[in-house]
Design a protein around this motif. Structure first.
Motif, PDB file in Angstrom:
ATOM      1  N   CYS A 124       0.846  -1.200   0.000  1.00 56.87           N
ATOM      2  CA  CYS A 124       0.000   0.000   0.000  1.00 56.87           C
ATOM      3  C   CYS A 124       0.877   1.244   0.000  1.00 56.87           C
ATOM      4  O   CYS A 124       2.042   1.178   0.376  1.00 56.87           O
ATOM      5  N   PRO A 125       0.297   2.407  -0.390  1.00 57.43           N
ATOM      6  CA  PRO A 125       1.138   3.610  -0.466  1.00 57.43           C
ATOM      7  C   PRO A 125       1.578   4.122   0.902  1.00 57.43           C
ATOM      8  O   PRO A 125       0.891   3.932   1.905  1.00 57.43           O
ATOM      9  N   ILE A 126       2.718   4.792   0.896  1.00 55.87           N
ATOM     10  CA  ILE A 126       3.253   5.438   2.101  1.00 55.87           C
ATOM     11  C   ILE A 126       2.838   6.919   2.101  1.00 55.87           C
ATOM     12  O   ILE A 126       2.575   7.499   3.134  1.00 55.87           O
ATOM     13  N   PHE A 127       2.808   7.541   0.920  1.00 56.49           N
ATOM     14  CA  PHE A 127       2.287   8.908   0.796  1.00 56.49           C
ATOM     15  C   PHE A 127       0.768   8.815   0.754  1.00 56.49           C
ATOM     16  O   PHE A 127       0.217   8.127  -0.115  1.00 56.49           O
ATOM     17  N   ASP A 142      -1.393  18.770   1.363  1.00 56.34           N
ATOM     18  CA  ASP A 142      -2.308  17.792   1.966  1.00 56.34           C
ATOM     19  C   ASP A 142      -1.743  16.376   1.819  1.00 56.34           C
ATOM     20  O   ASP A 142      -2.477  15.429   1.636  1.00 56.34           O
ATOM     21  N   VAL A 143      -0.420  16.272   1.901  1.00 55.15           N
ATOM     22  CA  VAL A 143       0.195  14.949   1.768  1.00 55.15           C
ATOM     23  C   VAL A 143       0.914  14.613   3.066  1.00 55.15           C
ATOM     24  O   VAL A 143       1.567  15.455   3.678  1.00 55.15           O
ATOM     25  N   TYR A 144       0.743  13.364   3.487  1.00 55.75           N
ATOM     26  CA  TYR A 144       1.277  12.915   4.771  1.00 55.75           C
ATOM     27  C   TYR A 144       1.908  11.536   4.614  1.00 55.75           C
ATOM     28  O   TYR A 144       1.674  10.843   3.628  1.00 55.75           O
ATOM     29  N   GLU A 171      -5.806   7.467  11.774  1.00 54.27           N
ATOM     30  CA  GLU A 171      -5.840   7.426  13.239  1.00 54.27           C
ATOM     31  C   GLU A 171      -5.830   8.810  13.883  1.00 54.27           C
ATOM     32  O   GLU A 171      -5.243   9.009  14.936  1.00 54.27           O
ATOM     33  N   GLY A 172      -6.452   9.799  13.231  1.00 54.35           N
ATOM     34  CA  GLY A 172      -6.553  11.123  13.852  1.00 54.35           C
ATOM     35  C   GLY A 172      -5.452  12.056  13.382  1.00 54.35           C
ATOM     36  O   GLY A 172      -4.308  11.649  13.218  1.00 54.35           O
ATOM     37  N   GLY A 173      -5.852  13.318  13.186  1.00 47.30           N
ATOM     38  CA  GLY A 173      -4.950  14.304  12.592  1.00 47.30           C
ATOM     39  C   GLY A 173      -3.762  14.673  13.469  1.00 47.30           C
ATOM     40  O   GLY A 173      -2.723  15.101  12.957  1.00 47.30           O
ATOM     41  N   ALA A 174      -3.875  14.478  14.778  1.00 46.44           N
ATOM     42  CA  ALA A 174      -2.841  14.975  15.688  1.00 46.44           C
ATOM     43  C   ALA A 174      -1.475  14.335  15.445  1.00 46.44           C
ATOM     44  O   ALA A 174      -0.450  14.968  15.667  1.00 46.44           O
ATOM     45  N   THR A 175      -1.459  13.090  14.985  1.00 45.26           N
ATOM     46  CA  THR A 175      -0.161  12.427  14.821  1.00 45.26           C
ATOM     47  C   THR A 175       0.235  12.264  13.348  1.00 45.26           C
ATOM     48  O   THR A 175       1.065  11.427  13.014  1.00 45.26           O
ATOM     49  N   LEU A 176      -0.363  13.087  12.462  1.00 44.90           N
ATOM     50  CA  LEU A 176       0.004  13.022  11.036  1.00 44.90           C
ATOM     51  C   LEU A 176       1.333  13.724  10.780  1.00 44.90           C
ATOM     52  O   LEU A 176       1.567  14.824  11.288  1.00 44.90           O
ATOM     53  N   PHE A 177       2.162  13.129   9.966  1.00 46.54           N
ATOM     54  CA  PHE A 177       3.412  13.758   9.524  1.00 46.54           C
ATOM     55  C   PHE A 177       3.204  14.376   8.152  1.00 46.54           C
ATOM     56  O   PHE A 177       3.058  13.657   7.168  1.00 46.54           O
ATOM     57  N   PRO A 178       3.219  15.710   8.036  1.00 42.51           N
ATOM     58  CA  PRO A 178       3.101  16.304   6.700  1.00 42.51           C
ATOM     59  C   PRO A 178       4.386  16.080   5.910  1.00 42.51           C
ATOM     60  O   PRO A 178       5.467  15.996   6.488  1.00 42.51           O
ATOM     61  N   VAL A 179       4.235  15.965   4.600  1.00 43.21           N
ATOM     62  CA  VAL A 179       5.394  15.770   3.731  1.00 43.21           C
ATOM     63  C   VAL A 179       5.406  16.902   2.722  1.00 43.21           C
ATOM     64  O   VAL A 179       4.359  17.307   2.225  1.00 43.21           O
ATOM     65  N   LYS A 180       6.586  17.403   2.424  1.00 41.54           N
ATOM     66  CA  LYS A 180       6.717  18.403   1.383  1.00 41.54           C
ATOM     67  C   LYS A 180       6.601  17.662   0.048  1.00 41.54           C
ATOM     68  O   LYS A 180       7.503  16.920  -0.327  1.00 41.54           O
TER      69      LYS A 180
END
Ligand code: NSS
Length: 434
Positions: free
Chosen positions: A158-161, A182-184, A167-176
């Motif tokens: 499955c994709p990583i991006f 809107d990519v994590y 599991e909730g926005g608080a622990t999302l890692f944003p990616v450049k």
């Protein structure tokens, strides 16, 4: 040319008088009278080498060796009860060697400063402790694949991006990601697995997941290995059955194949021998009651933290299924129990000896309207989940699945104090190197 023996082959198969060639690294070195004793380490174990002064051509090289210098030697096997494994190799020839610099980790002071050992993790992974953990980890991953494949699950990737939280926005890692915002990094492959069951019915994946965990704890990493499975037509009890079979299979295989490594770690294997299905099934309400009796200030509706789980799991000597969590403590995708809608058809598997949660899973919502209702109730935007909702519009079926934190499983099986030691190169809020 010559045949290379591993240390393990020498200890198992070589007879006194055999001439062998060995290669590896200096694990320990000491001088005694007219001899230098070197414990040679390779990928499989250690063997004692003896360099005698009356062979100056090899003795003088041994004198120069540092801890972790590398070497290829030829020698003759002798029995020696005082040597590890009951044999040693008397060196006649040094075929190749590299002395290098003095090794920066002092074995006797090794445990003194764990931050230092994390700084030199690229070197510390050579230690006996990490060697044992990494070999057990190898067997744990092998056993996971073995289990799923032998039970008819298809392995998928499955994709990583990704572009929405599981599991909730608080622990999302944003990616450049080019010019998008809107990519994590993925927190879980679950939603993709849910899509894939409509093609393959039973699927699993073993992949990294990422969580921006803001604190350093004994059981959280920012990058961890996640073994996740999803099954069409399955219910909560099917998830529990698969989880307990899977864990039992992994623990059994480690006990069968990694006793030496468990003993290096000082693990009490009696405790692992007790891991057999069925695991006790404990309703969330019972756990709250038990905790209240132990003096914890918890009430129905509260989430259980590490302290509560640790206390609860002092009471059990096998893993347990803790099920039926309230709606508000579980992510939006959990299906509410039609018999008792304030709770979800969810389960966590908790490991004994105080280790706590290693698996989270349960039944998913199959009705599109119910899913949209919960997405909104949790303050999320249905448009971010359009394709996840779509899955409920075409041949929707009851289904269920779970995610196992493999590093936590390794931590418990190895009896480690900290999840960092279950991983070769751990990542947490402060550390992204080495
Ligand atoms: O958040 S979970 O409880 N559940 C999920 O991610 C589901 N979407 C999985 C699924 O049903 N397919 O995480 C599952 C497990 C959890 O029990 C832990 O063992 C592990 O993943 N986990 C972690 N391990 C190490 N570090 C961190 N930060 C971490 N977070 C979860």
């Amino acid at each position: 040319m010559y045949t290379i023996w591993t240390t393990k082959q020498v200890l198992q198969f070589a007879k006194p008088g055999d001439e062998v060639v060995l290669r590896g690294w200096v694990y320990r070195k000491r001088e005694f009278r007219d001899k230098i004793f070197v414990l040679l380490r390779d990928g499989e174990g250690v063997v004692q080498l003896v360099f005698a002064k009356d062979r100056p051509e090899v003795y003088d090289i041994a004198a120069k060796l540092n801890i972790e210098s590398s070497i290829i030697v030829k020698g003759v096997v002798k029995e020696e009860q005082r040597a590890p494994g009951g044999k040693e190799v008397h060196v006649s020839d040094v075929i190749w060697f590299f002395v290098g610099e003095p090794f920066p980790i002092n074995p006797s002071a090794a445990q003194a400063d764990s931050e230092y050992l994390l700084d030199v993790r690229h070197l510390w992974i050579r230690s006996r402790k990490m060697w044992a953990v990494l070999r057990i980890r190898h067997t744990v991953f092998e056993a996971i694949h073995e289990y799923f494949r032998s039970r008819g699950f298809y392995e998928v990737q499955c994709p990583i991006f990704v572009s929405a939280a599981v599991e909730g926005g608080a622990t999302l890692f944003p990616v450049k990601y080019f010019d998008r915002e809107d990519v994590y990094l993925t927190q879980s492959a679950q939603f993709y697995l849910e899509a894939l069951i409509y093609s393959l019915e039973k699927v699993y994946t073993v992949a990294p997941s990422f969580r921006a965990e803001p604190s350093r704890t004994r059981r959280h990493l920012t990058e961890f290995w996640h073994a996740e499975a999803e099954m069409a037509w399955a219910r909560l009890h099917d998830v529990m059955n698969v989880c307990e079979e899977l864990i039992t299979h992994v623990v059994r295989k480690v006990l069968d194949e990694r006793l030496e490594e468990l003993s290096i770690l000082g693990r009490d294997t009696e405790k692992l021998e007790r891991v057999k299905p069925p695991f006790p099934r404990v309703l969330y309400d019972e756990a709250i009651e038990m905790l209240q009796k132990m003096g914890f200030n918890v009430k129905w509706g509260d989430d259980l933290g590490a302290d509560e789980e640790r206390a609860l799991m002092q009471k059990f000597d096998t893993p347990i299924h803790l099920y039926g969590f309230p709606e508000e403590v579980k992510a939006f995708y959990h299906k509410n129990d039609p018999q008792d809608p304030k709770r979800t058809l969810s389960v966590d598997v908790l490991a004994p000896e105080g280790y706590g949660e290693i698996i989270g899973g349960g039944e998913r919502i199959e009705d599109p309207d119910e899913l949209v209702r919960k997405i909104k109730k949790f303050g999320l935007r249905p448009e971010d989940y359009y394709w996840y909702i779509d899955l409920r519009k075409y041949g929707s079926v009851p289904h269920a699945g779970f995610g196992l934190g493999v590093d936590r499983l390794v931590m418990w099986i190895c009896g480690l104090d900290h999840i960092r030691d279950a991983v070769p190169f751990p990542r947490d809020i402060r550390r992204v190197k080495p």
